[in-house]
Design a protein around this motif. Structure first.
Motif, PDB file in Angstrom:
ATOM      1  N   TYR A 273     -85.859  65.856  95.929  1.00 27.06           N
ATOM      2  CA  TYR A 273     -85.465  66.036  97.318  1.00 27.06           C
ATOM      3  C   TYR A 273     -86.715  66.009  98.163  1.00 27.06           C
ATOM      4  O   TYR A 273     -87.772  66.485  97.759  1.00 27.06           O
ATOM      5  N   ALA A 274     -86.571  65.370  99.305  1.00 27.59           N
ATOM      6  CA  ALA A 274     -87.725  65.170 100.178  1.00 27.59           C
ATOM      7  C   ALA A 274     -87.233  65.178 101.622  1.00 27.59           C
ATOM      8  O   ALA A 274     -86.074  64.898 101.899  1.00 27.59           O
ATOM      9  N   ALA A 275     -88.162  65.499 102.523  1.00 25.15           N
ATOM     10  CA  ALA A 275     -87.800  65.548 103.935  1.00 25.15           C
ATOM     11  C   ALA A 275     -88.954  65.060 104.780  1.00 25.15           C
ATOM     12  O   ALA A 275     -90.123  65.298 104.464  1.00 25.15           O
ATOM     13  N   GLY A 276     -88.595  64.374 105.831  1.00 23.56           N
ATOM     14  CA  GLY A 276     -89.551  63.948 106.834  1.00 23.56           C
ATOM     15  C   GLY A 276     -89.041  64.396 108.184  1.00 23.56           C
ATOM     16  O   GLY A 276     -88.028  65.094 108.269  1.00 23.56           O
ATOM     17  N   PRO A 277     -89.696  63.985 109.238  1.00 21.91           N
ATOM     18  CA  PRO A 277     -89.289  64.442 110.566  1.00 21.91           C
ATOM     19  C   PRO A 277     -87.898  63.959 110.973  1.00 21.91           C
ATOM     20  O   PRO A 277     -87.245  64.591 111.797  1.00 21.91           O
ATOM     21  N   ASP A 278     -87.424  62.870 110.382  1.00 23.38           N
ATOM     22  CA  ASP A 278     -86.127  62.343 110.810  1.00 23.38           C
ATOM     23  C   ASP A 278     -85.159  62.048 109.670  1.00 23.38           C
ATOM     24  O   ASP A 278     -84.130  61.417 109.870  1.00 23.38           O
ATOM     25  N   CYS A 279     -85.459  62.499 108.442  1.00 25.72           N
ATOM     26  CA  CYS A 279     -84.537  62.222 107.342  1.00 25.72           C
ATOM     27  C   CYS A 279     -84.694  63.209 106.191  1.00 25.72           C
ATOM     28  O   CYS A 279     -85.734  63.840 106.028  1.00 25.72           O
ATOM     29  N   LEU A 280     -83.617  63.300 105.426  1.00 27.68           N
ATOM     30  CA  LEU A 280     -83.611  63.999 104.147  1.00 27.68           C
ATOM     31  C   LEU A 280     -83.289  62.949 103.097  1.00 27.68           C
ATOM     32  O   LEU A 280     -82.425  62.100 103.301  1.00 27.68           O
ATOM     33  N   VAL A 281     -83.961  63.016 101.965  1.00 26.42           N
ATOM     34  CA  VAL A 281     -83.669  62.113 100.858  1.00 26.42           C
ATOM     35  C   VAL A 281     -83.326  62.972  99.647  1.00 26.42           C
ATOM     36  O   VAL A 281     -84.066  63.896  99.303  1.00 26.42           O
ATOM     37  N   LEU A 282     -82.193  62.663  99.014  1.00 25.05           N
ATOM     38  CA  LEU A 282     -81.764  63.321  97.786  1.00 25.05           C
ATOM     39  C   LEU A 282     -81.623  62.250  96.723  1.00 25.05           C
ATOM     40  O   LEU A 282     -80.991  61.217  96.958  1.00 25.05           O
ATOM     41  N   VAL A 283     -82.208  62.489  95.573  1.00 21.80           N
ATOM     42  CA  VAL A 283     -82.097  61.542  94.461  1.00 21.80           C
ATOM     43  C   VAL A 283     -81.649  62.330  93.239  1.00 21.80           C
ATOM     44  O   VAL A 283     -82.256  63.347  92.900  1.00 21.80           O
ATOM     45  N   VAL A 284     -80.580  61.871  92.597  1.00 24.25           N
ATOM     46  CA  VAL A 284     -80.112  62.495  91.360  1.00 24.25           C
ATOM     47  C   VAL A 284     -80.176  61.429  90.278  1.00 24.25           C
ATOM     48  O   VAL A 284     -79.603  60.350  90.414  1.00 24.25           O
ATOM     49  N   HIS A 285     -80.900  61.757  89.211  1.00 28.45           N
ATOM     50  CA  HIS A 285     -81.145  60.794  88.138  1.00 28.45           C
ATOM     51  C   HIS A 285     -80.628  61.341  86.810  1.00 28.45           C
ATOM     52  O   HIS A 285     -80.822  62.507  86.488  1.00 28.45           O
ATOM     53  N   ASP A 286     -79.956  60.474  86.056  1.00 27.31           N
ATOM     54  CA  ASP A 286     -79.626  60.789  84.666  1.00 27.31           C
ATOM     55  C   ASP A 286     -79.758  59.516  83.841  1.00 27.31           C
ATOM     56  O   ASP A 286     -79.976  58.433  84.379  1.00 27.31           O
ATOM     57  N   ARG A 287     -79.676  59.648  82.547  1.00 23.36           N
ATOM     58  CA  ARG A 287     -79.890  58.506  81.647  1.00 23.36           C
ATOM     59  C   ARG A 287     -78.577  57.873  81.172  1.00 23.36           C
ATOM     60  O   ARG A 287     -78.581  57.051  80.264  1.00 23.36           O
ATOM     61  N   HIS A 288     -77.466  58.225  81.772  1.00 25.26           N
ATOM     62  CA  HIS A 288     -76.193  57.598  81.412  1.00 25.26           C
ATOM     63  C   HIS A 288     -76.157  56.189  82.004  1.00 25.26           C
ATOM     64  O   HIS A 288     -76.575  55.983  83.138  1.00 25.26           O
ATOM     65  N   PRO A 289     -75.635  55.204  81.263  1.00 26.62           N
ATOM     66  CA  PRO A 289     -75.675  53.824  81.751  1.00 26.62           C
ATOM     67  C   PRO A 289     -74.685  53.492  82.873  1.00 26.62           C
ATOM     68  O   PRO A 289     -74.886  52.507  83.581  1.00 26.62           O
TER      69      PRO A 289
ATOM     70  N   GLY B 112     -80.968  51.262  89.132  1.00 30.49           N
ATOM     71  CA  GLY B 112     -81.080  51.351  87.686  1.00 30.49           C
ATOM     72  C   GLY B 112     -82.496  51.676  87.268  1.00 30.49           C
ATOM     73  O   GLY B 112     -83.457  51.418  87.987  1.00 30.49           O
ATOM     74  N   ASP B 113     -82.609  52.272  86.082  1.00 28.34           N
ATOM     75  CA  ASP B 113     -83.926  52.557  85.525  1.00 28.34           C
ATOM     76  C   ASP B 113     -84.584  51.259  85.085  1.00 28.34           C
ATOM     77  O   ASP B 113     -83.941  50.425  84.447  1.00 28.34           O
ATOM     78  N   PRO B 114     -85.845  51.079  85.375  1.00 31.35           N
ATOM     79  CA  PRO B 114     -86.517  49.867  84.920  1.00 31.35           C
ATOM     80  C   PRO B 114     -86.740  49.847  83.406  1.00 31.35           C
ATOM     81  O   PRO B 114     -86.932  48.795  82.825  1.00 31.35           O
ATOM     82  N   ASP B 115     -86.678  51.028  82.769  1.00 35.07           N
ATOM     83  CA  ASP B 115     -86.995  51.112  81.344  1.00 35.07           C
ATOM     84  C   ASP B 115     -85.794  51.444  80.467  1.00 35.07           C
ATOM     85  O   ASP B 115     -85.963  51.808  79.316  1.00 35.07           O
ATOM     86  N   GLY B 116     -84.589  51.345  80.998  1.00 32.08           N
ATOM     87  CA  GLY B 116     -83.452  51.674  80.154  1.00 32.08           C
ATOM     88  C   GLY B 116     -82.159  51.754  80.914  1.00 32.08           C
ATOM     89  O   GLY B 116     -82.038  51.261  82.031  1.00 32.08           O
ATOM     90  N   PRO B 117     -81.167  52.420  80.309  1.00 30.67           N
ATOM     91  CA  PRO B 117     -79.818  52.380  80.845  1.00 30.67           C
ATOM     92  C   PRO B 117     -79.518  53.383  81.965  1.00 30.67           C
ATOM     93  O   PRO B 117     -78.427  53.367  82.504  1.00 30.67           O
ATOM     94  N   GLY B 118     -80.417  54.244  82.311  1.00 34.27           N
ATOM     95  CA  GLY B 118     -80.135  55.283  83.296  1.00 34.27           C
ATOM     96  C   GLY B 118     -80.083  54.760  84.718  1.00 34.27           C
ATOM     97  O   GLY B 118     -80.258  53.574  84.985  1.00 34.27           O
ATOM     98  N   LYS B 119     -79.799  55.707  85.643  1.00 35.41           N
ATOM     99  CA  LYS B 119     -79.740  55.328  87.044  1.00 35.41           C
ATOM    100  C   LYS B 119     -80.088  56.522  87.919  1.00 35.41           C
ATOM    101  O   LYS B 119     -80.068  57.671  87.478  1.00 35.41           O
ATOM    102  N   SER B 120     -80.403  56.207  89.142  1.00 31.08           N
ATOM    103  CA  SER B 120     -80.643  57.199  90.179  1.00 31.08           C
ATOM    104  C   SER B 120     -79.738  56.879  91.354  1.00 31.08           C
ATOM    105  O   SER B 120     -79.585  55.722  91.720  1.00 31.08           O
ATOM    106  N   ILE B 121     -79.140  57.905  91.919  1.00 34.49           N
ATOM    107  CA  ILE B 121     -78.365  57.737  93.142  1.00 34.49           C
ATOM    108  C   ILE B 121     -79.202  58.323  94.266  1.00 34.49           C
ATOM    109  O   ILE B 121     -79.586  59.491  94.232  1.00 34.49           O
ATOM    110  N   TRP B 122     -79.530  57.472  95.235  1.00 33.52           N
ATOM    111  CA  TRP B 122     -80.372  57.832  96.371  1.00 33.52           C
ATOM    112  C   TRP B 122     -79.483  57.999  97.597  1.00 33.52           C
ATOM    113  O   TRP B 122     -78.764  57.079  97.978  1.00 33.52           O
ATOM    114  N   ILE B 123     -79.579  59.144  98.213  1.00 34.31           N
ATOM    115  CA  ILE B 123     -78.864  59.430  99.446  1.00 34.31           C
ATOM    116  C   ILE B 123     -79.902  59.736 100.521  1.00 34.31           C
ATOM    117  O   ILE B 123     -80.798  60.554 100.297  1.00 34.31           O
ATOM    118  N   THR B 124     -79.794  59.094 101.650  1.00 33.54           N
ATOM    119  CA  THR B 124     -80.670  59.387 102.782  1.00 33.54           C
ATOM    120  C   THR B 124     -79.790  59.824 103.940  1.00 33.54           C
ATOM    121  O   THR B 124     -78.813  59.143 104.272  1.00 33.54           O
TER     122      THR B 124
END
Length: 143
Positions: A78-94, A128-140
């Protein structure tokens, strides 16, 4: 759709790695809520905090529900700047959910995530993960 800013480019950021199991949603929500408070996000942008916590809770719950067998850990960025919040949830499920398809637009948790993301002008991306089957969901979300 504007790409999500990279969390490392924002002035506030944190990475939390959790066991993909009972308690993960609670720990993620409490940790993110505390950090947003420390960063002053709750005071400056109170309307963004509630939806962000609901989105995060649903995405972590999905990892616990659907990815635990393939992914013993879930990572939350999770990250924040002056005008946005970013949430990233990552797991290794394909499985990479379709954030624009009928399931996302229907009923249930993912539909709620998309409604809470898109209504204020946010973005959602599955990477998608560059090194395998996982993924990240990015919300801004705008803050």
């Amino acid at each position: 759709m504007t790409p999500a800013p990279a969390p490392y480019a924002l002035p506030h950021r944190h990475v939390l790695t959790l066991s993909t199991g009972p308690g993960a949603v609670r720990v993620a929500g409490e940790t993110v809520e505390k950090a947003l408070g420390e960063w002053g996000i709750g005071e400056r942008h109170p309307a963004a905090v509630g939806p962000a916590l609901l989105i995060l809770g649903e995405l972590v719950a999905n990892s616990v529900r659907h990815a635990a067998a393939a992914s013993p850990q879930t990572t939350v960025v999770y990250a924040a700047g002056p005008d946005c919040l970013v949430l990233v949830v990552h797991d290794r499920h394909p499985h990479r959910p379709d954030l624009t398809g009928p399931r996302a637009a229907g009923t249930g948790g993912l539909a709620t995530v998309m409604e809470l993301t898109y209504a204020p002008g946010g973005t959602a991306v599955v990477r998608g993960d560059p090194d395998g089957p996982g993924k990240s969901i990015w919300i801004t979300l705008p803050a």
